[in-house]
Write a protein that holds these residues in place. Structure first.
Motif, PDB file in Angstrom:
ATOM      1  N   GLY A   6      31.479 -39.431   5.859  1.00 49.38           N
ATOM      2  CA  GLY A   6      31.763 -38.085   5.395  1.00 49.38           C
ATOM      3  C   GLY A   6      31.048 -37.713   4.119  1.00 49.38           C
ATOM      4  O   GLY A   6      31.225 -36.637   3.598  1.00 49.38           O
ATOM      5  N   GLY A   7      30.206 -38.596   3.612  1.00 48.25           N
ATOM      6  CA  GLY A   7      29.502 -38.302   2.375  1.00 48.25           C
ATOM      7  C   GLY A   7      28.253 -37.492   2.626  1.00 48.25           C
ATOM      8  O   GLY A   7      27.932 -37.113   3.743  1.00 48.25           O
ATOM      9  N   ASN A   8      27.539 -37.232   1.560  1.00 51.31           N
ATOM     10  CA  ASN A   8      26.303 -36.477   1.637  1.00 51.31           C
ATOM     11  C   ASN A   8      25.188 -37.401   2.104  1.00 51.31           C
ATOM     12  O   ASN A   8      24.918 -38.417   1.499  1.00 51.31           O
ATOM     13  N   HIS A   9      24.513 -37.021   3.195  1.00 49.26           N
ATOM     14  CA  HIS A   9      23.461 -37.856   3.754  1.00 49.26           C
ATOM     15  C   HIS A   9      22.079 -37.332   3.420  1.00 49.26           C
ATOM     16  O   HIS A   9      21.098 -37.860   3.918  1.00 49.26           O
ATOM     17  N   THR A  36      31.440 -48.931  10.913  1.00 52.61           N
ATOM     18  CA  THR A  36      30.822 -48.128   9.863  1.00 52.61           C
ATOM     19  C   THR A  36      29.584 -47.413  10.383  1.00 52.61           C
ATOM     20  O   THR A  36      29.387 -46.221  10.137  1.00 52.61           O
ATOM     21  N   LEU A  37      28.747 -48.130  11.135  1.00 44.97           N
ATOM     22  CA  LEU A  37      27.546 -47.514  11.693  1.00 44.97           C
ATOM     23  C   LEU A  37      27.893 -46.417  12.692  1.00 44.97           C
ATOM     24  O   LEU A  37      27.260 -45.358  12.704  1.00 44.97           O
ATOM     25  N   ASP A  38      28.902 -46.656  13.506  1.00 45.22           N
ATOM     26  CA  ASP A  38      29.342 -45.643  14.461  1.00 45.22           C
ATOM     27  C   ASP A  38      29.786 -44.374  13.729  1.00 45.22           C
ATOM     28  O   ASP A  38      29.425 -43.262  14.121  1.00 45.22           O
ATOM     29  N   ALA A  39      30.544 -44.544  12.663  1.00 40.00           N
ATOM     30  CA  ALA A  39      31.007 -43.396  11.885  1.00 40.00           C
ATOM     31  C   ALA A  39      29.831 -42.683  11.205  1.00 40.00           C
ATOM     32  O   ALA A  39      29.798 -41.446  11.143  1.00 40.00           O
ATOM     33  N   GLU A  40      28.870 -43.437  10.704  1.00 44.02           N
ATOM     34  CA  GLU A  40      27.690 -42.842  10.061  1.00 44.02           C
ATOM     35  C   GLU A  40      26.896 -42.011  11.064  1.00 44.02           C
ATOM     36  O   GLU A  40      26.495 -40.882  10.778  1.00 44.02           O
ATOM     37  N   VAL A  41      26.658 -42.568  12.252  1.00 48.32           N
ATOM     38  CA  VAL A  41      25.897 -41.853  13.277  1.00 48.32           C
ATOM     39  C   VAL A  41      26.644 -40.598  13.713  1.00 48.32           C
ATOM     40  O   VAL A  41      26.050 -39.521  13.853  1.00 48.32           O
ATOM     41  N   ALA A  42      27.950 -40.713  13.915  1.00 44.82           N
ATOM     42  CA  ALA A  42      28.750 -39.555  14.317  1.00 44.82           C
ATOM     43  C   ALA A  42      28.680 -38.458  13.259  1.00 44.82           C
ATOM     44  O   ALA A  42      28.521 -37.273  13.594  1.00 44.82           O
ATOM     45  N   ALA A  43      28.785 -38.829  11.991  1.00 47.10           N
ATOM     46  CA  ALA A  43      28.722 -37.836  10.912  1.00 47.10           C
ATOM     47  C   ALA A  43      27.360 -37.147  10.889  1.00 47.10           C
ATOM     48  O   ALA A  43      27.267 -35.928  10.708  1.00 47.10           O
ATOM     49  N   ARG A  44      26.291 -37.911  11.098  1.00 51.29           N
ATOM     50  CA  ARG A  44      24.952 -37.323  11.121  1.00 51.29           C
ATOM     51  C   ARG A  44      24.758 -36.424  12.335  1.00 51.29           C
ATOM     52  O   ARG A  44      24.121 -35.378  12.243  1.00 51.29           O
ATOM     53  N   GLU A  45      25.304 -36.824  13.486  1.00 48.74           N
ATOM     54  CA  GLU A  45      25.205 -35.987  14.684  1.00 48.74           C
ATOM     55  C   GLU A  45      25.941 -34.668  14.486  1.00 48.74           C
ATOM     56  O   GLU A  45      25.444 -33.612  14.885  1.00 48.74           O
ATOM     57  N   ILE A  46      27.104 -34.709  13.897  1.00 53.33           N
ATOM     58  CA  ILE A  46      27.875 -33.490  13.636  1.00 53.33           C
ATOM     59  C   ILE A  46      27.105 -32.578  12.692  1.00 53.33           C
ATOM     60  O   ILE A  46      27.021 -31.370  12.905  1.00 53.33           O
ATOM     61  N   HIS A  47      26.525 -33.161  11.651  1.00 53.19           N
ATOM     62  CA  HIS A  47      25.737 -32.380  10.700  1.00 53.19           C
ATOM     63  C   HIS A  47      24.557 -31.711  11.407  1.00 53.19           C
ATOM     64  O   HIS A  47      24.285 -30.524  11.205  1.00 53.19           O
TER      65      HIS A  47
END
Length: 64
Positions: A6-9, A36-47
């Motif tokens: 959920g942070g700034n990427h 953690t990687l799954d959450a990072e990828v999901a956050a980037r996909e949503i963005h």
């Protein structure tokens, strides 16, 4: 290994984030790393999805 989502990427690639996670001095917990990687990828996909919709809506407004 806590999840940091959920942070700034902006300006950080997924490769950079993975490198950071792998350089963590703690023991490598594969399940936590995967989560953690799954959450990072999901956050980037949503963005990216939101950015695409914003671009599409802006284009519609320009045409109107």
């Amino acid at each position: 290994m806590p999840s940091q989502t959920g942070g700034n990427h902006a300006g950080r690639t997924l490769h950079d984030r993975l490198d950071t996670l792998l350089q963590d001095p703690g023991p490598l917990d594969k399940r936590a790393l995967l989560a953690t990687l799954d959450a990072e990828v999901a956050a980037r996909e949503i963005h990216a999805y939101k950015a695409g919709w914003n671009d599409a809506l802006a284009e519609l407004h320009r045409r109107s």
